[in-house]
Design an enzyme around this catalytic site. Structure first.
Site, mmCIF file in Angstrom:
data_model
loop_
_atom_site.group_PDB
_atom_site.id
_atom_site.type_symbol
_atom_site.label_atom_id
_atom_site.label_comp_id
_atom_site.label_asym_id
_atom_site.label_seq_id
_atom_site.Cartn_x
_atom_site.Cartn_y
_atom_site.Cartn_z
ATOM 1 N N GLY A 1 22.096 31.574 46.931
ATOM 2 C CA GLY A 1 20.921 32.188 46.340
ATOM 3 C C GLY A 1 20.945 33.696 46.501
ATOM 4 C CB CYS A 2 19.119 36.400 44.766
ATOM 5 S SG CYS A 2 17.413 35.821 44.822
ATOM 6 C CG PHE A 3 15.722 36.206 48.904
ATOM 7 C CD1 PHE A 3 15.391 37.553 48.912
ATOM 8 C CD2 PHE A 3 14.904 35.338 48.199
ATOM 9 C CE1 PHE A 3 14.270 38.027 48.245
ATOM 10 C CE2 PHE A 3 13.785 35.792 47.522
ATOM 11 C CZ PHE A 3 13.464 37.142 47.541
#
Length: 325
Positions: free
Chosen positions: A130-132
């Site tokens: 994921g981006c985080f």
């Protein structure tokens, strides 16, 4: 070498960014595009700036059993929407799942490309981070691997642009009127990215990620993720920077900076920026990381993973500089 590629979920932000990167990739040939909401339209109808060679490609529905002959499939679907369908894709088709259904799932390799490239090479089922997690784990990895911080009690304060919610967001909070001139925390205590971050922290450190705290905030910008991480450790700033420079010495996409990174540094790129500030007297390390949530946080890392599994140069199609200003 031409590698036949398909994208499922092409009308979303992640799928659209994958299209942009694949359109200019030296080895990937986009031959299949699918999306439920946009099926029947041509790529040029959804993406007016698409290269002429792809303009007439018609977006299809995507029963996995009727896929054309493909070497590689990118899936960019909402969490919960890909597991059952991708299980029906023929095994000989390599898959990079940009969505969240397969992170640390059995039979899938977690595609943290800057940290574990050798685990990814030659695999056929890759779960994109994921981006985080992409921003957080790239920043923490050198410190955890070097034992410079404690794996427990890490506090993650994260800011993200609105495109991280996906096209339309599925929530009134992500509309222009609600998000403009506004700052919103969300996903408190139970965010979907928590498990993969905790698992990876433990694998990098050999310790427990008990006490991990993660609070994301929505900020009124389109793209970008900035994470500020508060950690316990007695290292100095220079020790942290040196550890990161050594850890990423031969990695093409991670930049270690002496000054705190800014989201605009990464816009439109697959770059990841990391920096550190430490106060040994207070047993405090502040770690900072920046990625483009649609680049390194989604489609950029997906293409990087695809390059690795296809035996291509890792940087193929990803050498473009960030958009500035």
């Amino acid at each position: 070498m031409s590698i036949r590629v398909g994208i499922v979920g092409i009308s979303g932000f992640g799928g659209g960014e994958a299209l942009r990167l694949i359109a200019s990739h030296p080895s990937f040939e986009l031959v299949y595009a699918a999306g439920d909401g946009s099926a029947g339209s041509r790529l040029i109808d959804r993406f007016p700036g698409v290269p002429g060679k792809l303009a007439g490609l018609v977006i299809e529905k995507w029963p996995p059993e009727t896929l054309p002959k493909l070497d590689l499939l990118f899936a960019s679907l909402p969490t919960g929407a890909s597991a059952e369908a991708l299980a029906r894709v023929p095994q000989e088709v390599r898959i990079v799942d940009i969505g969240g259904d397969h992170r640390y799932a059995e039979g899938w390799t977690y595609g943290l490309a800057d940290i574990w490239p050798d685990r990814i090479r030659g695999q056929s089922r890759i779960a994109n981070p994921g981006c985080f997690p992409a921003a957080t784990l790239n920043t923490l990895a050198p410190l955890l691997a070097g034992g410079l911080i404690e794996p427990g009690n890490i506090v993650i304060d994260a800011k993200t642009g609105i495109s991280g919610a996906g096209r339309g967001g599925g929530d009134s909070r992500f509309g222009y009127a609600e998000s403009n001139e506004n700052l919103q925390p969300y996903g408190l205590l139970t965010h979907v990215h928590m498990p993969e971050m905790a698992t990876t922290i433990e694998r990098l450190s050999g310790g427990k990620a008990t006490g991990l705290v993660f609070t994301p905030h929505l900020v009124p910008m389109t793209r970008g993720v900035l994470v500020t991480l508060y950690c316990r450790g007695s290292a100095t700033t220079e020790q942290c920077l040196d550890a990161a420079r050594s850890f990423y010495a031969d990695r093409p996409f991670v930049r270690v900076t002496d000054t705190p990174p800014q989201t605009k540094w990464a816009t439109g790129s697959n770059l990841s920026f990391v920096s550190y500030a430490a106060d040994p007297a207070r047993n405090l390390v502040i770690a900072m990381g920046v990625v483009d949530n649609l680049g390194k946080g989604a489609a950029g890392q997906a293409v990087q993973n695809a390059n690795l599994i296809c035996g291509l140069p890792e940087t193929a199609g990803l050498d473009g500089a960030p958009v500035w200003p």
